[in-house]
Motif scaffolding. Structure first.
Motif, PDB file in Angstrom:
ATOM      1  N   VAL A 106      12.727   1.706  -7.810  1.00 23.40           N
ATOM      2  CA  VAL A 106      12.219   0.580  -8.598  1.00 23.40           C
ATOM      3  C   VAL A 106      10.742   0.803  -8.874  1.00 23.40           C
ATOM      4  N   PHE A 107      10.282   0.266 -10.000  1.00 26.65           N
ATOM      5  CA  PHE A 107       8.861   0.381 -10.319  1.00 26.65           C
ATOM      6  C   PHE A 107       8.025  -0.413  -9.324  1.00 26.65           C
ATOM      7  N   HIS A 108       8.466  -1.631  -9.028  1.00 27.24           N
ATOM      8  CA  HIS A 108       7.752  -2.514  -8.103  1.00 27.24           C
ATOM      9  C   HIS A 108       8.765  -3.082  -7.129  1.00 27.24           C
ATOM     10  N   ASP A 109       8.444  -3.068  -5.849  1.00 24.56           N
ATOM     11  CA  ASP A 109       9.396  -3.478  -4.817  1.00 24.56           C
ATOM     12  C   ASP A 109       9.493  -5.000  -4.755  1.00 24.56           C
ATOM     13  N   GLY A 110      10.323  -5.573  -5.643  1.00 20.93           N
ATOM     14  CA  GLY A 110      10.439  -7.017  -5.683  1.00 20.93           C
ATOM     15  C   GLY A 110      11.853  -7.543  -5.576  1.00 20.93           C
ATOM     16  N   TYR A 111      12.803  -6.687  -5.150  1.00 23.84           N
ATOM     17  CA  TYR A 111      14.210  -7.067  -5.218  1.00 23.84           C
ATOM     18  C   TYR A 111      14.929  -6.916  -3.888  1.00 23.84           C
ATOM     19  N   ARG A 112      14.180  -6.896  -2.812  1.00 25.12           N
ATOM     20  CA  ARG A 112      14.782  -6.581  -1.522  1.00 25.12           C
ATOM     21  C   ARG A 112      15.896  -7.550  -1.142  1.00 25.12           C
ATOM     22  N   TYR A 113      15.710  -8.832  -1.441  1.00 22.99           N
ATOM     23  CA  TYR A 113      16.715  -9.818  -1.036  1.00 22.99           C
ATOM     24  C   TYR A 113      18.055  -9.554  -1.714  1.00 22.99           C
ATOM     25  N   PHE A 114      18.024  -9.168  -2.962  1.00 18.48           N
ATOM     26  CA  PHE A 114      19.251  -8.841  -3.687  1.00 18.48           C
ATOM     27  C   PHE A 114      19.835  -7.535  -3.154  1.00 18.48           C
ATOM     28  N   GLU A 115      18.993  -6.543  -2.987  1.00 20.55           N
ATOM     29  CA  GLU A 115      19.462  -5.224  -2.524  1.00 20.55           C
ATOM     30  C   GLU A 115      20.053  -5.293  -1.122  1.00 20.55           C
ATOM     31  N   ASP A 116      19.412  -6.021  -0.236  1.00 15.48           N
ATOM     32  CA  ASP A 116      19.917  -6.127   1.127  1.00 15.48           C
ATOM     33  C   ASP A 116      21.187  -6.974   1.198  1.00 15.48           C
ATOM     34  N   ARG A 117      21.252  -8.019   0.395  1.00 11.53           N
ATOM     35  CA  ARG A 117      22.447  -8.866   0.407  1.00 11.53           C
ATOM     36  C   ARG A 117      23.689  -8.078   0.020  1.00 11.53           C
ATOM     37  N   TYR A 118      23.528  -7.137  -0.936  1.00  9.25           N
ATOM     38  CA  TYR A 118      24.692  -6.421  -1.455  1.00  9.25           C
ATOM     39  C   TYR A 118      24.750  -4.949  -1.046  1.00  9.25           C
ATOM     40  N   GLY A 119      23.828  -4.515  -0.166  1.00  6.07           N
ATOM     41  CA  GLY A 119      23.902  -3.173   0.402  1.00  6.07           C
ATOM     42  C   GLY A 119      23.608  -2.052  -0.564  1.00  6.07           C
ATOM     43  N   LEU A 120      22.717  -2.266  -1.536  1.00  8.33           N
ATOM     44  CA  LEU A 120      22.390  -1.228  -2.512  1.00  8.33           C
ATOM     45  C   LEU A 120      21.466  -0.182  -1.894  1.00  8.33           C
ATOM     46  N   ASN A 121      21.510   1.033  -2.446  1.00  7.39           N
ATOM     47  CA  ASN A 121      20.841   2.191  -1.839  1.00  7.39           C
ATOM     48  C   ASN A 121      19.504   2.498  -2.506  1.00  7.39           C
ATOM     49  N   ILE A 122      18.526   1.622  -2.337  1.00  3.66           N
ATOM     50  CA  ILE A 122      17.194   1.870  -2.868  1.00  3.66           C
ATOM     51  C   ILE A 122      16.480   2.910  -2.011  1.00  3.66           C
ATOM     52  N   VAL A 123      15.737   3.821  -2.672  1.00  2.38           N
ATOM     53  CA  VAL A 123      15.054   4.893  -1.943  1.00  2.38           C
ATOM     54  C   VAL A 123      13.535   4.827  -2.067  1.00  2.38           C
ATOM     55  N   GLY A 124      13.016   3.832  -2.768  1.00  2.00           N
ATOM     56  CA  GLY A 124      11.567   3.704  -2.837  1.00  2.00           C
ATOM     57  C   GLY A 124      11.118   2.937  -4.061  1.00  2.00           C
ATOM     58  N   SER A 125       9.798   2.715  -4.151  1.00  2.00           N
ATOM     59  CA  SER A 125       9.203   2.067  -5.320  1.00  2.00           C
ATOM     60  C   SER A 125       8.046   2.913  -5.819  1.00  2.00           C
ATOM     61  N   ALA A 126       7.764   2.784  -7.102  1.00  2.00           N
ATOM     62  CA  ALA A 126       6.736   3.615  -7.722  1.00  2.00           C
ATOM     63  C   ALA A 126       5.331   3.164  -7.370  1.00  2.00           C
ATOM     64  N   VAL A 127       5.123   1.854  -7.245  1.00  5.83           N
ATOM     65  CA  VAL A 127       3.784   1.338  -6.990  1.00  5.83           C
ATOM     66  C   VAL A 127       3.812   0.316  -5.878  1.00  5.83           C
ATOM     67  N   MET A 128       2.673   0.176  -5.208  1.00 10.24           N
ATOM     68  CA  MET A 128       2.512  -0.861  -4.207  1.00 10.24           C
ATOM     69  C   MET A 128       1.972  -2.123  -4.862  1.00 10.24           C
ATOM     70  N   ASN A 129       1.028  -1.964  -5.753  1.00 11.12           N
ATOM     71  CA  ASN A 129       0.455  -3.072  -6.501  1.00 11.12           C
ATOM     72  C   ASN A 129       0.840  -2.881  -7.964  1.00 11.12           C
ATOM     73  N   HIS A 130       1.668  -3.786  -8.514  1.00 17.10           N
ATOM     74  CA  HIS A 130       2.192  -3.571  -9.858  1.00 17.10           C
ATOM     75  C   HIS A 130       1.119  -3.651 -10.937  1.00 17.10           C
ATOM     76  N   ALA A 131      -0.086  -4.080 -10.586  1.00 17.47           N
ATOM     77  CA  ALA A 131      -1.175  -4.094 -11.557  1.00 17.47           C
ATOM     78  C   ALA A 131      -1.892  -2.753 -11.623  1.00 17.47           C
ATOM     79  N   ARG A 132      -1.538  -1.828 -10.735  1.00 21.47           N
ATOM     80  CA  ARG A 132      -2.218  -0.541 -10.677  1.00 21.47           C
ATOM     81  C   ARG A 132      -1.195   0.573 -10.893  1.00 21.47           C
ATOM     82  N   PRO A 133      -1.181   1.232 -12.053  1.00 20.10           N
ATOM     83  CA  PRO A 133      -0.186   2.266 -12.332  1.00 20.10           C
ATOM     84  C   PRO A 133      -0.382   3.482 -11.435  1.00 20.10           C
TER      85      PRO A 133
END
Length: 332
Positions: free
Chosen positions: A227-254
């Motif tokens: 994901v570009f920005h790590d903002g979906y953990r609740y959805f991913e964890d609820r349904y067991g999706l296999n996220i491997v990381g996010s592109a940015v820590m602060n979405h205002a900073r590319p």
């Protein structure tokens, strides 16, 4: 109604979760009294839940519309007037609606302000560490649920040590709906039975929605994505999706050039199939990240910016997110 001159959130104890055994979206509601209660909700998914709980007793006012980020929303004169006359303001948390904290403090000083990310009974998830959070790919779906446990920090979330995107878990939405009903019942006791009935009727619908999404995503659970920005953990964890990381820590900073190269190498190494962005972000940055890789681009909209406001908006947000995941993670 009495209000507070300070910006405070209302916490509610664990509320009764007994569901009515009802189907569809209709139910026999108690008589609705004439209500003059003025209710404001900040973001669309929250406004949807408040609308469902209020039903025929009233219509909440939505502050943040369309694809405007709650981190950068600028209040309008009409919004200011609604806040000045508000009896209740529902928000997620001041870390989410960052630019609304001061206007709510100054304009809605007589209103009951409820930060729904803080109500009792929610599943809360800790922050994942850094922009490229490292996950144990064999065991990360079995992580214990956390109640404010510290596990990393987003620069924008500094007062509470947990991820504030709580509405992306429909089971949390059930808890939030009962808290909404409890608050409205205190402020507008003449319609308390309406609010409680509507919240009870909403519970089985949200449970069925969660089961529907779980079945719909069952074919893509093991597929890695970024994901570009790590903002979906609740959805991913609820349904067991296999996220491997996010592109940015602060979405205002590319991400810089070095970071992009690291991401590209990681995506290829892990067989990442998709990178997800949001309507609020610059999609060109995501195109740079996937350049030279076979990775696809998907779009997630956790606010449902293009969905008409109202009680049906929240289920549509989650269904659209499920479809976005499934479409982008499915085989060619």
């Amino acid at each position: 109604m009495t209000g507070s001159s300070q910006f405070t959130s209302r916490r509610h104890p664990g509320l009764c979760m007994a569901a009515l055994l009802l189907s569809g979206f209709s139910f026999a509601a108690p008589n609705v009294a004439d209500s003059q209660v003025q209710v404001v909700a900040t973001i669309k998914p929250l406004h949807s839940l408040v609308s469902a709980v209020m039903g025929d007793a009233g219509e909440p006012f939505l502050l943040v519309e369309n694809a405007v980020s709650s981190h950068s929303f600028t209040i309008r004169p009409s919004d200011a007037r609604k806040l000045e006359s508000a009896d209740v303001v529902f928000m997620i948390a001041h870390e989410v609606e960052t630019t609304l904290v001061e206007p709510i403090q100054s304009l809605a000083s007589n209103a009951v302000v409820v930060e729904l990310a803080l109500v009792d009974g929610l599943t809360r998830r800790p922050f994942r560490m850094g922009g490229e959070f490292e996950i144990d790919h064999e065991h990360h779906h079995d992580e214990p649920e956390a109640e404010g446990e510290h596990a990393g920090h987003d620069e924008e979330h500094h007062d509470h040590d947990f991820d504030m995107h709580v509405w992306l878990d429909p089971i949390n939405a059930i808890v939030m709906s009962h808290a909404i009903a409890a608050t409205l019942s205190e402020v507008d006791p003449d319609n308390a039975a309406v609010y409680r009935t509507n919240a009870n009727a909403l519970q089985p619908r949200l449970e069925e929605l969660s089961e529907e999404i779980s079945a719909d995503l069952s074919s893509v659970l093991g597929v890695p994505f970024l994901v570009f920005h790590d903002g979906y953990r609740y959805f991913e964890d609820r349904y067991g999706l296999n996220i491997v990381g996010s592109a940015v820590m602060n979405h205002a900073r590319p991400p810089g050039v070095k970071r992009v190269r690291e991401l590209q190498a990681k995506m290829i190494d892990l067989g990442t199939r998709c990178v997800f962005s949001e309507p609020q972000y610059n999609e060109r940055i995501v195109q740079v990240i996937i350049e030279g890789t076979p990775v696809r681009v998907g779009m997630l909209d956790p606010l449902g910016s293009d969905i008409e406001p109202g009680p049906d908006q929240y289920p549509m947000v989650l269904r659209n997110m499920a479809k976005a995941y499934k479409d982008c993670l499915a085989p060619e």
